[in-house]
Enzyme design. Structure first.
Site, PDB file in Angstrom:
ATOM      1  N   LYS A  45      -1.691   5.976  -8.959  1.00  0.00           N
ATOM      2  CA  LYS A  45      -3.100   5.938  -9.007  1.00  0.00           C
ATOM      3  C   LYS A  45      -3.702   6.770 -10.205  1.00  0.00           C
ATOM      4  O   LYS A  45      -3.081   7.670 -10.475  1.00  0.00           O
ATOM      5  CB  LYS A  45      -3.367   6.676  -7.554  1.00  0.00           C
ATOM      6  N   ARG A  47      -7.351  12.974   7.474  1.00  0.00           N
ATOM      7  CA  ARG A  47      -8.129  12.176   6.428  1.00  0.00           C
ATOM      8  C   ARG A  47      -8.180  10.647   6.868  1.00  0.00           C
ATOM      9  O   ARG A  47      -9.172  10.412   7.525  1.00  0.00           O
ATOM     10  CB  ARG A  47      -7.512  12.540   5.185  1.00  0.00           C
ATOM     11  N   HIS A  85       0.957  11.203   6.279  1.00  0.00           N
ATOM     12  CA  HIS A  85       1.019  12.136   5.194  1.00  0.00           C
ATOM     13  C   HIS A  85       0.831  13.526   5.611  1.00  0.00           C
ATOM     14  O   HIS A  85       0.027  13.849   6.316  1.00  0.00           O
ATOM     15  CB  HIS A  85      -0.543  11.789   4.337  1.00  0.00           C
ATOM     16  N   ARG A 118       6.883   8.596  -1.248  1.00  0.00           N
ATOM     17  CA  ARG A 118       5.778   8.229  -2.169  1.00  0.00           C
ATOM     18  C   ARG A 118       5.855   9.371  -3.474  1.00  0.00           C
ATOM     19  O   ARG A 118       5.056  10.434  -3.265  1.00  0.00           O
ATOM     20  CB  ARG A 118       4.569   8.305  -1.437  1.00  0.00           C
ATOM     21  N   TYR A 157     -22.789  27.185 -29.535  1.00  0.00           N
ATOM     22  CA  TYR A 157     -24.313  27.207 -28.794  1.00  0.00           C
ATOM     23  C   TYR A 157     -24.169  28.521 -28.168  1.00  0.00           C
ATOM     24  O   TYR A 157     -23.299  29.031 -27.622  1.00  0.00           O
ATOM     25  CB  TYR A 157     -24.318  26.148 -27.666  1.00  0.00           C
ATOM     26  N   CYS A 187     -17.907  22.541 -26.629  1.00  0.00           N
ATOM     27  CA  CYS A 187     -19.382  21.596 -26.681  1.00  0.00           C
ATOM     28  C   CYS A 187     -18.781  20.160 -26.380  1.00  0.00           C
ATOM     29  O   CYS A 187     -17.703  20.138 -25.841  1.00  0.00           O
ATOM     30  CB  CYS A 187     -19.670  21.470 -28.206  1.00  0.00           C
ATOM     31  N   MET A 188     -19.678  19.529 -26.257  1.00  0.00           N
ATOM     32  CA  MET A 188     -19.395  17.974 -25.639  1.00  0.00           C
ATOM     33  C   MET A 188     -18.168  17.314 -26.330  1.00  0.00           C
ATOM     34  O   MET A 188     -17.268  16.594 -25.543  1.00  0.00           O
ATOM     35  CB  MET A 188     -20.518  16.848 -25.632  1.00  0.00           C
ATOM     36  N   ASP A 189     -17.937  17.356 -27.891  1.00  0.00           N
ATOM     37  CA  ASP A 189     -16.947  16.534 -28.524  1.00  0.00           C
ATOM     38  C   ASP A 189     -16.150  17.708 -29.201  1.00  0.00           C
ATOM     39  O   ASP A 189     -15.288  16.957 -29.939  1.00  0.00           O
ATOM     40  CB  ASP A 189     -17.498  15.617 -29.520  1.00  0.00           C
TER      41      ASP A 189
HETATM   42  C1  LIG Z   1      -1.371  10.830  -3.891  1.00  0.00           C
HETATM   43  C2  LIG Z   1      -0.542  10.448  -2.631  1.00  0.00           C
HETATM   44  C3  LIG Z   1       0.858  10.806  -2.569  1.00  0.00           C
HETATM   45  C4  LIG Z   1       1.561  11.349  -3.729  1.00  0.00           C
HETATM   46  O1  LIG Z   1       1.366  12.686  -3.669  1.00  0.00           O
HETATM   47  P1  LIG Z   1       2.214  13.749  -4.653  1.00  0.00           P
HETATM   48  O2  LIG Z   1       1.866  15.056  -4.170  1.00  0.00           O
HETATM   49  O3  LIG Z   1       1.565  13.501  -5.951  1.00  0.00           O
HETATM   50  O4  LIG Z   1       3.596  13.199  -4.714  1.00  0.00           O
HETATM   51  C5  LIG Z   1       1.577  10.448  -1.474  1.00  0.00           C
HETATM   52  N1  LIG Z   1       1.043   9.845  -0.411  1.00  0.00           N
HETATM   53  C6  LIG Z   1      -0.265   9.582  -0.476  1.00  0.00           C
HETATM   54  C7  LIG Z   1      -1.119   9.087   0.705  1.00  0.00           C
HETATM   55  C8  LIG Z   1      -1.053  10.003  -1.614  1.00  0.00           C
HETATM   56  O5  LIG Z   1      -2.453   9.625  -1.427  1.00  0.00           O
END
Ligand SMILES: *Cc1c(COP(=O)(O)O)cnc(C)c1O
Length: 385
Positions: free
Chosen positions: A41, A138, A168, A221, A267, A313-315
């Site tokens: 992601k 969540r 999770h 994951r 700035y 700065c911005m850039d």
């Molecule tokens: C982002 C995410 C992960 C990965 O977590 P890490 O700590 O980066 O390994 C696993 N499960 C869910 C639901 C996530 O949103």
């Protein structure tokens, strides 16, 4: 199509060999029955989703995960055919798009699955993983009855397939594990009520996979540790294998000049030269994700730690040099020069945040160069895509 060159002196290097090694290390750390779901992601935590996905799959990962449907579609558009799960909430009206692109969705409440069933075209099929909230608070189902209702809706529809079930953890990366164990127990309670076991049962993020591989059932994951970063500072001493940091950020001096005593920089004219000194202009700024809070921090030039002087700065920003250096000298904001390293954890600490946030916030303006065996294999310039 993909633009393979860029025209600015600022870039990210992503060492895909590190990603490969980090995936392989996790696979060896797991048992044979467990698979790796590579979490790509947020453009692969800022590293480049397509390239990280390909590397992870070649290294033995079997599934990909993203946060929302558009991220999955982007991977499909780039020809990635491996299974992909959207971990976040999708809109039930988008269930057909998921079906057309063979993307697995997360079911997180009863109302959602009923709506998805009404909205799915008759000729389409879609796979789900059921998300249980065991204490993260969540996304996910908290109630056993609701879980069973959802499974009933899925099982009654020949177009739906329940492939997985997951939860999770909120504190898998902390030293105090009481909450972690409570969540694990809660998940087991849910599992004991299931009418059957779906193919994939998973609880673990990187922290869980690293510390308690036996508590993540048959999949992990894998996010942050795939990129070579430690899930938390508390876990630094608890790693079962070495992580290889894949991301580095570089630029070049584009203008070098000598300041005389009393001359000011950037700035607000907040910096004043105390004496005669050499400074260089670096073409990256807050619009790239290199935020103003980096004022006063260090970057590497010719193997020296050099201070960012005046406002970012911005850039662009300005750096104080140890002596006159040629225009074109490499500036490393994150990474190694000689025997000096500024790692992502150092930058995160400086910004009072976590390492996750650092590569993610170096944004689309900064092209990514992908390396394998020290050679450039691909350049992705998102701004010209
Ligand atoms: C982002 C995410 C992960 C990965 O977590 P890490 O700590 O980066 O390994 C696993 N499960 C869910 C639901 C996530 O949103």
């Amino acid at each position: 199509m993909e633009c393979t060159s860029f025209y600015r002196d600022t870039w990210v290097e992503v060492d895909l060999d590190c990603i490969e090694e980090n995936v392989k290390s996790m696979i060896s750390h797991l048992s044979k029955e467990q698979i790796v779901i590579a979490v790509v992601k947020a453009n692969g935590y800022g590293h480049g989703d397509v390239q990280v996905a390909r590397t992870a799959l070649n290294a033995g990962a079997s599934y990909l995960a993203v946060a929302f449907l558009d991220e999955a579609l982007s991977l499909r558009r780039h020809g990635i055919q491996a299974p992909i799960i959207v971990l976040g909430a999708s809109r039930s009206e988008d269930v057909n798009v998921a079906a057309e692109n063979n993307v697995t969705l997360t079911v997180f409440n009863l109302e959602w699955i009923i709506q998805a069933k009404e909205r799915l075209d008759k000729d389409k099929t879609v796979s789900f993983h059921l998300k249980l909230d065991t204490g993260m608070g969540r996304l996910g189902i908290k109630d056993e009855g609701e879980m069973l209702e959802v499974i009933k809706v899925i099982d009654e529809s020949p177009m739906f397939h329940l492939e997985g079930i997951f939860t999770h953890f909120a504190t898998a990366d902390e030293l105090d594990l009481s909450y972690f164990h409570a969540q694990f127990e809660r998940f087991n309670q849910f599992l004991s009520l299931l009418p059957y076991q779906p193919k994939l049962i998973h609880t673990g993020n990187s922290a869980t996979g690293l510390r308690f591989p036996e508590k993540t059932f048959n999949a992990v994951r894998l996010g942050i540790a795939m990129y070579g970063l430690t899930p938390s500072t508390e876990m630094k001493g608890l790693l079962p294998y070495e992580l290889k940091e894949a991301f580095s950020l570089h630029s070049k001096l584009v203008h070098v000049k000598k300041l005389t005593e009393g001359e000011k920089v950037s700035y607000g004219a907040t910096y004043t030269a105390n004496e005669e000194e050499w400074v260089g202009t670096v073409p990256i700024g807050y619009a790239d994700g290199w935020i103003r809070k980096h004022q006063g921090a260090e970057v590497l030039v010719e193997g020296n730690r050099c201070e960012i002087i005046g406002r970012v700065c911005m850039d662009q920003f300005v750096v104080r040099l140890p002596h006159q250096l040629p225009v074109g000298s490499r500036v490393t904001l994150i990474g190694t020069q000689g025997n000096q390293t500024i790692g992502i954890d150092e930058v995160a600490k400086r910004l009072e945040t976590i390492n996750y946030e650092i590569p993610c916030t170096i944004n689309f303006r900064v092209p990514r160069i992908f390396l394998e065996k020290q050679s450039i294999i691909e350049v992705r310039n998102t701004i010209l895509l």
